[in-house]
Design an enzyme around this catalytic site. Sequence first.
Site, PDB file in Angstrom:
ATOM      1  CG  PHE A 272      13.512 -32.332  16.961  1.00 60.99           C
ATOM      2  CD1 PHE A 272      14.161 -32.663  18.137  1.00 60.99           C
ATOM      3  CD2 PHE A 272      14.013 -31.281  16.208  1.00 60.99           C
ATOM      4  CE1 PHE A 272      15.289 -31.961  18.560  1.00 60.99           C
ATOM      5  CE2 PHE A 272      15.139 -30.568  16.622  1.00 60.99           C
ATOM      6  CZ  PHE A 272      15.775 -30.920  17.794  1.00 60.99           C
TER       7      PHE A 272
ATOM      8  CE1 TYR B 284      -3.598 -31.162  -1.391  1.00 63.07           C
ATOM      9  CE2 TYR B 284      -1.993 -29.604  -2.263  1.00 63.07           C
ATOM     10  CZ  TYR B 284      -3.307 -29.974  -2.040  1.00 63.07           C
ATOM     11  OH  TYR B 284      -4.327 -29.166  -2.467  1.00 63.07           O
TER      12      TYR B 284
ATOM     13  CE1 TYR C 146       2.554 -28.891  -0.736  1.00 60.78           C
ATOM     14  CE2 TYR C 146       2.934 -30.646  -2.324  1.00 60.78           C
ATOM     15  CZ  TYR C 146       2.843 -30.222  -1.022  1.00 60.78           C
ATOM     16  OH  TYR C 146       3.055 -31.114   0.001  1.00 60.78           O
TER      17      TYR C 146
END
Length: 400
Positions: free
Chosen positions: A74, A225, A235
């Site tokens: 996109f 990750y 994270y």
Amino acid sequence: MIIKPRIRGFICTTTHPVGCEANVLEQINFTKAKGKIANGPKKVLVVGSSSGYGLSSRITAAFGSDAATLGVFFEKPSTETKPGTAGWYNSAAFDKFAKAEGLYSKSINCDAFSHEAKQKAIELIKQDLGQVDMVVYSLASPVRKMPDSGELIRSSLKPIGETYTATAVDTNKDLIIEASVEPATEQEIADTVTVMGGEDWELWMQALSEAGVLSDNCKTVAYSYIGTELTWPIYWHGALGKAKMDLDRAAHALNTKLSVTGGSANVAVLKSVVTQASSAIPVMPLYIAMVFKKMRAEGLHEGCIEQISRMFNERLFKADGTAADVDESNRLRLDDWELREEIQQHCRDMWPQVTTENLAELTDYREYKEEFLKLFGFGVEGIDYEADVNPHVEFDVVSI
């Protein structure tokens, strides 16, 4: 127009078409120098193919394995007053170089979460390729438009449970700061899983399977990750981590289905790299600047193309034909070098010592900034940035 970099927040709002093309060519040349992948794929669909790991996957498949590739992304082309996005120019460059070597290359510019994207991809595969033997899922989007309701769901880069406070770098002012991020609500966590989890990967694979366009031995891979305790609060233990854990769930479900016909589904855990996606995550730029310096010193540094080359050659498509090495959760681990104890200990030791004054000396922050600008086509060697360039670049792309 003459195009100069303009930074706003975590993105550069301008891009340089010639610089982007040079970046792509650099990755292609690296791939060619590696030689051919012994048992590589021949017909590959890459969902999220315009930058970062997705782009490197498309390059590795095409120029390392002579694969026909269909890319989905996109991106925005140029307007009268503005250059296109970096991903637009990257994809145009890939298309140009692939076609010059006689390789099949087609692209779909659309919302990859939509039903229309999946149907158009199926249509092109049926028409041109018959089936695909590899599907790479590499979407990094902060927003997902739900395909049935049209509702916009947004992801959050937040910790879970308590406010996270840590030393970070303000990349606009080049200052060491104390960054605090409020914890995600239950709704924000659920929304992050909806946007960045494994559901859309499953929907892609289901649509492709039902249409009969997956070969018997089709491999699919999605990227993740994990990191270490230095980045876990924001994270792996944060809202984003919950989404990545959902990717693991999806991989197990897909692997069960695909293995019946000799195929496979894996999450590949990759190292931290400078991408538009990682630059937006609090604390990551400072961590990356630290870990890069140590990994370069140890001769272990890798960017996107080196990581993906290693994944293809040493994990998924090994020359001896043996199965890929995986961890206890059936993941391909390409973060192994980054997670070495001496590398991580170096970062743990450095973190409390970093100040605005010694940032450039103790870390590879300067190189981080250079790599960030390079994502948008700036600071590339051999490019004349005073020259007038044409921002209007067309290529073989279907826009929906």
